[in-house]
Design a protein around this motif. Sequence first.
Motif, PDB file in Angstrom:
ATOM      1  N   THR A  63       0.787  -1.093  -0.078  1.00 19.76           N
ATOM      2  CA  THR A  63       0.063   0.009   0.059  1.00 19.76           C
ATOM      3  C   THR A  63       0.846   1.289   0.063  1.00 19.76           C
ATOM      4  O   THR A  63       2.004   1.236   0.655  1.00 19.76           O
ATOM      5  N   ALA A  64       0.473   2.148  -0.971  1.00 21.64           N
ATOM      6  CA  ALA A  64       0.930   3.743  -0.631  1.00 21.64           C
ATOM      7  C   ALA A  64      -0.070   4.412   0.380  1.00 21.64           C
ATOM      8  O   ALA A  64      -1.220   3.807   0.345  1.00 21.64           O
ATOM      9  N   TYR A  65       0.399   5.604   0.666  1.00 24.79           N
ATOM     10  CA  TYR A  65      -0.255   6.193   1.968  1.00 24.79           C
ATOM     11  C   TYR A  65      -0.822   5.325   3.023  1.00 24.79           C
ATOM     12  O   TYR A  65      -2.146   5.298   3.470  1.00 24.79           O
ATOM     13  N   ALA A  66       0.080   4.077   3.284  1.00 28.72           N
ATOM     14  CA  ALA A  66      -0.485   3.184   4.244  1.00 28.72           C
ATOM     15  C   ALA A  66      -0.841   3.920   5.466  1.00 28.72           C
ATOM     16  O   ALA A  66      -0.036   4.671   6.216  1.00 28.72           O
TER      17      ALA A  66
ATOM     18  N   ALA B 118       7.864   4.518   7.761  1.00 26.70           N
ATOM     19  CA  ALA B 118       8.899   3.512   7.108  1.00 26.70           C
ATOM     20  C   ALA B 118       9.697   4.367   6.132  1.00 26.70           C
ATOM     21  O   ALA B 118      10.810   3.906   6.009  1.00 26.70           O
ATOM     22  N   THR B 119       9.189   5.509   5.518  1.00 25.71           N
ATOM     23  CA  THR B 119       9.834   5.949   4.175  1.00 25.71           C
ATOM     24  C   THR B 119      10.112   7.609   4.436  1.00 25.71           C
ATOM     25  O   THR B 119      10.755   8.181   3.387  1.00 25.71           O
ATOM     26  N   ASN B 120       9.799   8.190   5.390  1.00 29.32           N
ATOM     27  CA  ASN B 120       9.685   9.632   5.643  1.00 29.32           C
ATOM     28  C   ASN B 120       8.841  10.310   4.595  1.00 29.32           C
ATOM     29  O   ASN B 120       9.003  11.809   4.141  1.00 29.32           O
ATOM     30  N   ARG B 121       7.928   9.497   3.839  1.00 25.03           N
ATOM     31  CA  ARG B 121       7.037  10.240   2.911  1.00 25.03           C
ATOM     32  C   ARG B 121       5.650   9.675   2.998  1.00 25.03           C
ATOM     33  O   ARG B 121       5.393   8.342   3.236  1.00 25.03           O
ATOM     34  N   PHE B 122       4.607  10.422   2.988  1.00 23.17           N
ATOM     35  CA  PHE B 122       3.314   9.987   3.209  1.00 23.17           C
ATOM     36  C   PHE B 122       2.930   9.181   1.825  1.00 23.17           C
ATOM     37  O   PHE B 122       2.085   8.450   2.013  1.00 23.17           O
ATOM     38  N   SER B 123       3.480   9.355   1.055  1.00 24.61           N
ATOM     39  CA  SER B 123       3.131   8.573  -0.163  1.00 24.61           C
ATOM     40  C   SER B 123       4.117   7.186  -0.654  1.00 24.61           C
ATOM     41  O   SER B 123       4.032   6.587  -1.344  1.00 24.61           O
ATOM     42  N   GLY B 124       4.935   6.887   0.661  1.00 25.98           N
ATOM     43  CA  GLY B 124       5.745   5.934   0.479  1.00 25.98           C
ATOM     44  C   GLY B 124       4.978   4.307   0.424  1.00 25.98           C
ATOM     45  O   GLY B 124       3.876   4.435   0.993  1.00 25.98           O
ATOM     46  N   VAL B 125       5.477   3.546  -0.308  1.00 27.69           N
ATOM     47  CA  VAL B 125       4.983   2.170  -0.371  1.00 27.69           C
ATOM     48  C   VAL B 125       5.397   1.253   0.588  1.00 27.69           C
ATOM     49  O   VAL B 125       6.650   1.207   0.753  1.00 27.69           O
ATOM     50  N   VAL B 126       4.710   0.689   1.387  1.00 31.60           N
ATOM     51  CA  VAL B 126       5.035  -0.350   2.328  1.00 31.60           C
ATOM     52  C   VAL B 126       4.372  -1.617   1.956  1.00 31.60           C
ATOM     53  O   VAL B 126       3.456  -1.900   1.534  1.00 31.60           O
TER      54      VAL B 126
END
Length: 446
Positions: A263-266, A295-303
């Motif tokens: 998920t992005a924006y997880a 996890a990525t320091n970005r709200f749009s990061g993919v987890v």
Amino acid sequence: MDTVDLARALFGSSMAFHIIFSTLGVGIPAMIVVAELLYHVKKDSDYSLMAQRWTRGLAILLGVAIPSGTIVGVMLTLLWPGFMEYVGEVIALPFQIELWAFFLEALFLSIYVYAADRLPPVMRIVSVAFVAFGAVASAVLITDAHSWMNTPRGFSVVNDQITDVNPLAAVFNPSVWTTTNHVVTSAYMTGAFTIASVAAYKMLSRRLSEREFAYHGKGLFMSLLIGGVMAVLTAVDGHSTAQMLHHHQPEKLAGAEGLFETTAYAPLVIFGTVDPEIQGVRGGLELPWALSFLATNRFSGVVRGLNEFPPENWPPLYIHTLFDTMVMIGSILIVMGFVPLAYRMWFKKPYPRWMTMALVTAGPLSMLGIETGWIFSCTGRQPWTIYHVQRTAEAATRAGGLGALLVMFVSIYVILLVTTAVVMRHYFNRHPVGPELTQDGSVSSR
């Protein structure tokens, strides 16, 4: 339970017992160093007395920490022979150096205990600083081996044979700094809050003299300040740990948050229970986009989600509860560290009785956070002993009779815990702080 589960239960209970004393063995020496420094800077003999009395308590704790650590070392060899093959060839270096660190700690502790009054101020601080250094070095070196289990490096396996061994690559594996920083700051936090608990408990007594109340108040203020700072640093290290899991153990992070689909924006889900049937967390509270940022320091990061991995490689899904408990305790401790300090500095009067009663729980809470964190870290790696290299079933002993050993050792640990508490209480009841403060002769106000 089968042999593997019994081996895990026996080793886990031994580690859960030993971690109490090893954590305090790292945290309390650091507090003694601070007390010594404050004594020499402020010329306030109360801090010297704190250092002396905390050292006596530390000596009692080390009397249990040393043999319990020896038991853990023996169990590591007997219960996990498959794992020890890798240890002997790849990651033996930190275990060997740890013996040197322990020797350093024991040597300077002896100097500090028996010769501190005869040493010049600088050498007195140096001796106790080496005690603290040896303690933290031991923790770092042992934790290094644990981090290697999570991110193994420094070897190859060809035809079931270990080859291309590089001990330095194993020692400086990708998670070593994140993991050791987290362990050290949490140990310092626990040592400080344990002392805060004792000071708060003493301050609840209505029989305290004004002199004793002031003495314990100084100890409480100092320990809350250090504990609060270390709680914040532990939380920062926790953020780094989440990023490490995202890169190196993605199924562990997914299991901790009950995330099944990549998920992005997880969202970050707190509370609730992970339910594979609904592919999510039942009864949880979602914080939108927070997991991606963590996890990525970005709200749009993919987890990555659990469904990207074979179910047989999933960690136990109850690690979500362990993770929530650890984070919740850490958050509470940050509040318990700084809110009383703000009250004391703003209103310039003693802590309210209800607040002091709450602070008595700070030490036990921090220790519960330590225990929960270690269980989460080790259980979240399952079904692997060495991540993606050796399964726990492959590492465990085939010997029988572990059930009887489990009952026997758990019984011994319970007896030792009770005995330690009784000895500690008996010693300090027979050597109260009041007469030592009277000998000092100075007067402090509340």
